[in-house]
Scaffold this motif. Structure first.
Motif, PDB file in Angstrom:
ATOM      1  N   THR A 276       6.729  13.247   3.284  1.00  0.00           N
ATOM      2  CA  THR A 276       5.852  13.891   4.268  1.00  0.00           C
ATOM      3  C   THR A 276       4.383  13.491   4.123  1.00  0.00           C
ATOM      4  O   THR A 276       3.615  13.644   5.070  1.00  0.00           O
ATOM      5  N   THR A 277       3.983  12.969   2.961  1.00  0.00           N
ATOM      6  CA  THR A 277       2.572  12.620   2.756  1.00  0.00           C
ATOM      7  C   THR A 277       2.321  11.120   2.654  1.00  0.00           C
ATOM      8  O   THR A 277       1.166  10.703   2.545  1.00  0.00           O
ATOM      9  N   VAL A 278       3.365  10.312   2.679  1.00  0.00           N
ATOM     10  CA  VAL A 278       3.190   8.884   2.418  1.00  0.00           C
ATOM     11  C   VAL A 278       2.288   8.203   3.450  1.00  0.00           C
ATOM     12  O   VAL A 278       1.481   7.343   3.090  1.00  0.00           O
ATOM     13  N   GLN A 279       2.373   8.573   4.698  1.00  0.00           N
ATOM     14  CA  GLN A 279       1.534   7.907   5.709  1.00  0.00           C
ATOM     15  C   GLN A 279       0.053   8.182   5.433  1.00  0.00           C
ATOM     16  O   GLN A 279      -0.760   7.266   5.387  1.00  0.00           O
ATOM     17  N   PHE A 280      -0.282   9.441   5.222  1.00  0.00           N
ATOM     18  CA  PHE A 280      -1.661   9.805   4.923  1.00  0.00           C
ATOM     19  C   PHE A 280      -2.130   9.170   3.620  1.00  0.00           C
ATOM     20  O   PHE A 280      -3.194   8.558   3.539  1.00  0.00           O
ATOM     21  N   LEU A 281      -1.327   9.301   2.553  1.00  0.00           N
ATOM     22  CA  LEU A 281      -1.741   8.798   1.240  1.00  0.00           C
ATOM     23  C   LEU A 281      -1.741   7.275   1.162  1.00  0.00           C
ATOM     24  O   LEU A 281      -2.426   6.706   0.302  1.00  0.00           O
ATOM     25  N   THR A 282      -1.039   6.591   2.057  1.00  0.00           N
ATOM     26  CA  THR A 282      -1.152   5.130   2.127  1.00  0.00           C
ATOM     27  C   THR A 282      -2.568   4.752   2.532  1.00  0.00           C
ATOM     28  O   THR A 282      -3.159   3.814   1.979  1.00  0.00           O
ATOM     29  N   ASN A 283      -3.141   5.495   3.459  1.00  0.00           N
ATOM     30  CA  ASN A 283      -4.536   5.241   3.843  1.00  0.00           C
ATOM     31  C   ASN A 283      -5.485   5.542   2.688  1.00  0.00           C
ATOM     32  O   ASN A 283      -6.450   4.819   2.453  1.00  0.00           O
TER      33      ASN A 283
ATOM     34  N   ALA B 129       0.821  -1.217   0.000  1.00  0.00           N
ATOM     35  CA  ALA B 129       0.000   0.000   0.000  1.00  0.00           C
ATOM     36  C   ALA B 129       0.854   1.267   0.000  1.00  0.00           C
ATOM     37  O   ALA B 129       0.535   2.227  -0.701  1.00  0.00           O
ATOM     38  N   HIS B 130       1.951   1.276   0.754  1.00  0.00           N
ATOM     39  CA  HIS B 130       2.762   2.499   0.784  1.00  0.00           C
ATOM     40  C   HIS B 130       3.446   2.741  -0.561  1.00  0.00           C
ATOM     41  O   HIS B 130       3.624   3.879  -0.981  1.00  0.00           O
ATOM     42  N   GLU B 131       3.812   1.673  -1.275  1.00  0.00           N
ATOM     43  CA  GLU B 131       4.376   1.834  -2.615  1.00  0.00           C
ATOM     44  C   GLU B 131       3.306   2.311  -3.590  1.00  0.00           C
ATOM     45  O   GLU B 131       3.583   3.124  -4.484  1.00  0.00           O
ATOM     46  N   LEU B 132       2.083   1.814  -3.420  1.00  0.00           N
ATOM     47  CA  LEU B 132       0.967   2.251  -4.251  1.00  0.00           C
ATOM     48  C   LEU B 132       0.712   3.742  -4.058  1.00  0.00           C
ATOM     49  O   LEU B 132       0.471   4.472  -5.014  1.00  0.00           O
ATOM     50  N   ALA B 133       0.830   4.200  -2.819  1.00  0.00           N
ATOM     51  CA  ALA B 133       0.638   5.631  -2.529  1.00  0.00           C
ATOM     52  C   ALA B 133       1.680   6.475  -3.263  1.00  0.00           C
ATOM     53  O   ALA B 133       1.359   7.523  -3.816  1.00  0.00           O
TER      54      ALA B 133
END
Length: 165
Positions: free
Chosen positions: A131-138, A118-122
Motif C-alpha cells: 500500500t505504500t510502495v508507490q509513495f515510498l518509491t518517490n 527505485a521500487h525495490e529500494l523503497a
C-alpha cells in the motif's frame, strides 16, 4: 512575490518569511516572533517523515529548511495539514533524525545490493508495503538523488515509455 526575510501581514500580524524548500521549491513558513507561532506549511508532517513534492523534492533543502525553523525557536507550529504541533524543537529534531536514518538506510542498501530499482529500494531501505510502495518509491528516489548529488552513489534515471495499443 516574497523572499526569505520579507515581512508579510497575516490579518493583523506581521510575520517573517522563512524559505523552507524541499517539499516544494516555493515552500515557505511564516513566523510571528512575538507570539512564537510559526505557520509551517507542509515541511513537517504529523509523523515526522519527509513529504516529497511531485515537482520538486530535495532532501538537502528539506533539512536546511528544518534547521531554519529550529533557528527561530518557535513555541508552536501550525502545519498545512493536521493539528497544531507543540514542542517544535522536538518535532524538528525528530524529522531531522528520521531523514538521517532514511538517508543512511538508502546508502547502505545501495552499497550492499549494488544496482537496484527505485521500487525495490523503497521496499528494502524504507520498508515499503504493497500500500505504500508507490509513495515510498518517490521518497527513495529523492534520497537517491540527494546521495548522487553528494557523490556517494550513482543514479541512472530512465523515463517511462508509454505507447498506444
Amino acid at each position: 512575490v516574497v523572499t526569505a526575510g520579507d515581512t508579510v501581514r497575516v490579518g493583523s500580524y506581521e510575520c517573517e518569511v522563512i524559505h523552507t524548500p524541499g517539499h516544494s521549491q516555493q515552500h515557505m513558513a511564516l513566523h510571528h516572533e512575538p507570539s512564537g507561532v510559526m505557520l509551517s506549511g507542509d515541511i513537517i508532517s504529523t509523523n515526522g517523515h519527509f513529504m516529497y513534492g511531485p515537482l520538486y523534492w530535495d532532501i538537502g533543502e528539506y533539512k536546511a529548511g528544518l534547521r531554519r525553523i529550529r533557528e527561530r525557536e518557535p513555541d508552536l507550529l501550525l502545519p498545512g495539514h493536521g493539528d497544531p504541533m507543540e514542542n517544535p524543537a522536538e518535532r524538528v529534531s525528530d524529522a531531522l533524525s528520521k531523514a538521517e536514518r532514511a538517508e543512511k538506510a538508502v546508502l547502505e542498501t545501495v552499497e550492499e545490493r549494488g544496482p537496484i530499482e527505485a521500487h525495490e529500494l523503497a521496499v528494502e531501505a524504507l520498508g515499503a508495503s504493497d500500500t505504500t510502495v508507490q509513495f515510498l518509491t518517490n521518497v527513495a528516489s529523492a534520497y537517491a538523488s540527494y546521495l548522487a548529488d553528494k557523490g556517494k552513489i550513482q543514479v541512472e534515471q530512465r523515463p517511462y515509455v508509454v505507447a498506444s495499443s
